[in-house]
Enzyme design. Sequence first.
Site, mmCIF file in Angstrom:
data_model
loop_
_atom_site.group_PDB
_atom_site.id
_atom_site.type_symbol
_atom_site.label_atom_id
_atom_site.label_comp_id
_atom_site.label_asym_id
_atom_site.label_seq_id
_atom_site.Cartn_x
_atom_site.Cartn_y
_atom_site.Cartn_z
ATOM 1 N N SER A 59 33.958 101.759 -41.977
ATOM 2 C CA SER A 59 33.104 102.192 -43.164
ATOM 3 C C SER A 59 32.778 103.701 -43.103
ATOM 4 O O SER A 59 33.187 104.569 -41.997
ATOM 5 C CB SER A 59 31.881 101.675 -42.984
ATOM 6 O OG SER A 59 31.938 100.172 -42.843
HETATM 7 N N1 SAM Z 1 32.414 97.373 -38.916
HETATM 8 C C1 SAM Z 1 33.674 97.802 -39.366
HETATM 9 C C2 SAM Z 1 34.017 99.214 -38.567
HETATM 10 O O1 SAM Z 1 33.215 99.760 -37.897
HETATM 11 O O2 SAM Z 1 35.262 99.558 -38.724
HETATM 12 C C3 SAM Z 1 34.080 97.877 -40.616
HETATM 13 C C4 SAM Z 1 34.900 96.718 -41.169
HETATM 14 S S1 SAM Z 1 35.359 96.554 -42.898
HETATM 15 C C5 SAM Z 1 34.491 97.631 -43.951
HETATM 16 C C6 SAM Z 1 34.892 94.710 -42.942
HETATM 17 C C7 SAM Z 1 35.415 93.676 -41.974
HETATM 18 O O3 SAM Z 1 34.885 92.564 -42.188
HETATM 19 C C8 SAM Z 1 36.920 93.768 -42.094
HETATM 20 O O4 SAM Z 1 37.571 93.976 -40.747
HETATM 21 C C9 SAM Z 1 37.072 92.031 -42.371
HETATM 22 O O5 SAM Z 1 38.230 91.726 -42.094
HETATM 23 C C10 SAM Z 1 35.888 91.530 -41.855
HETATM 24 N N2 SAM Z 1 35.412 90.445 -42.559
HETATM 25 C C11 SAM Z 1 35.287 89.724 -43.753
HETATM 26 N N3 SAM Z 1 34.892 88.614 -43.871
HETATM 27 C C12 SAM Z 1 34.584 88.244 -42.512
HETATM 28 C C13 SAM Z 1 33.988 86.885 -41.943
HETATM 29 N N4 SAM Z 1 33.884 85.929 -42.649
HETATM 30 N N5 SAM Z 1 33.810 87.068 -40.742
HETATM 31 C C14 SAM Z 1 34.087 88.038 -39.867
HETATM 32 N N6 SAM Z 1 34.797 89.047 -40.422
HETATM 33 C C15 SAM Z 1 34.890 89.307 -41.628
#
Ligand code: SAM
Length: 212
Positions: A59
């Site tokens: 992000s």
């Molecule tokens: N917090 C992260 C960072 O600091 O890099 C940002 C991650 S990105 C914006 C959002 C993440 O949510 C992705 O890696 C995606 O695979 C994950 N995601 C999407 N749906 C999800 C779910 N149901 N459970 C867990 N992770 C999920």
Amino acid sequence: MFRIQREELIDELTKKGISDLAVIKAMGNVEREKFIPATLRHLAYKDVALPIGYEQTISQPYTVAYMTQLLNIKKTGLKILEIGTGSGYQAAVLNEMGCDVYSIERNLDLHHMATKLFDKLGIRVHAKYGDGTIGWAEFAPFDGIIVTAGSPTVPKKLKDQLIVGGRMVIPVGDRISQKLYLLIKKSDTEFDSEVIPEFTFVPLIGREGWKM
Ligand code: SAM
């Protein structure tokens, strides 16, 4: 390395309105470049989201700062659940603030990459591979929940797993644009909620999220 760029970014975040000193201090200590693919490291301190593979992103720093600030972390040892470990950066910031972090990622490769990185950097995060829309019942209730992917609704299990008095920060909307919600749990069934202006996130995919 990158110390000056990191200080400049912190300055920029402050000018954009981030005022929580604990958030500023933590983001001033965590080395964002370590959470970014080597070829993009020179962009680590630009205030932008960056690709981390598998169509996912780390992000934008402002988003991390803003969402973390909304959690209103005023003491150490709080149990925080993060949905969407991704690169591990958000979890590292929370860990740096003294939180006991539980983080769930649905992409197995990203989960493995993040856990390896946590080990390498000596960051203590309880990381799990799975569907974060159903939370992590075994360790509930949580003092705070932060969802880093956009969801169609607020998953009920996450509401249930928040402690009374706890805060949840979650982007909710359609697949293109979401509003950031701050929910404060007043009782087992009541929540105060506040809507924050538009942010865009990748979709939260899962049983109580978007279907693939
Ligand atoms: N917090 C992260 C960072 O600091 O890099 C940002 C991650 S990105 C914006 C959002 C993440 O949510 C992705 O890696 C995606 O695979 C994950 N995601 C999407 N749906 C999800 C779910 N149901 N459970 C867990 N992770 C999920």
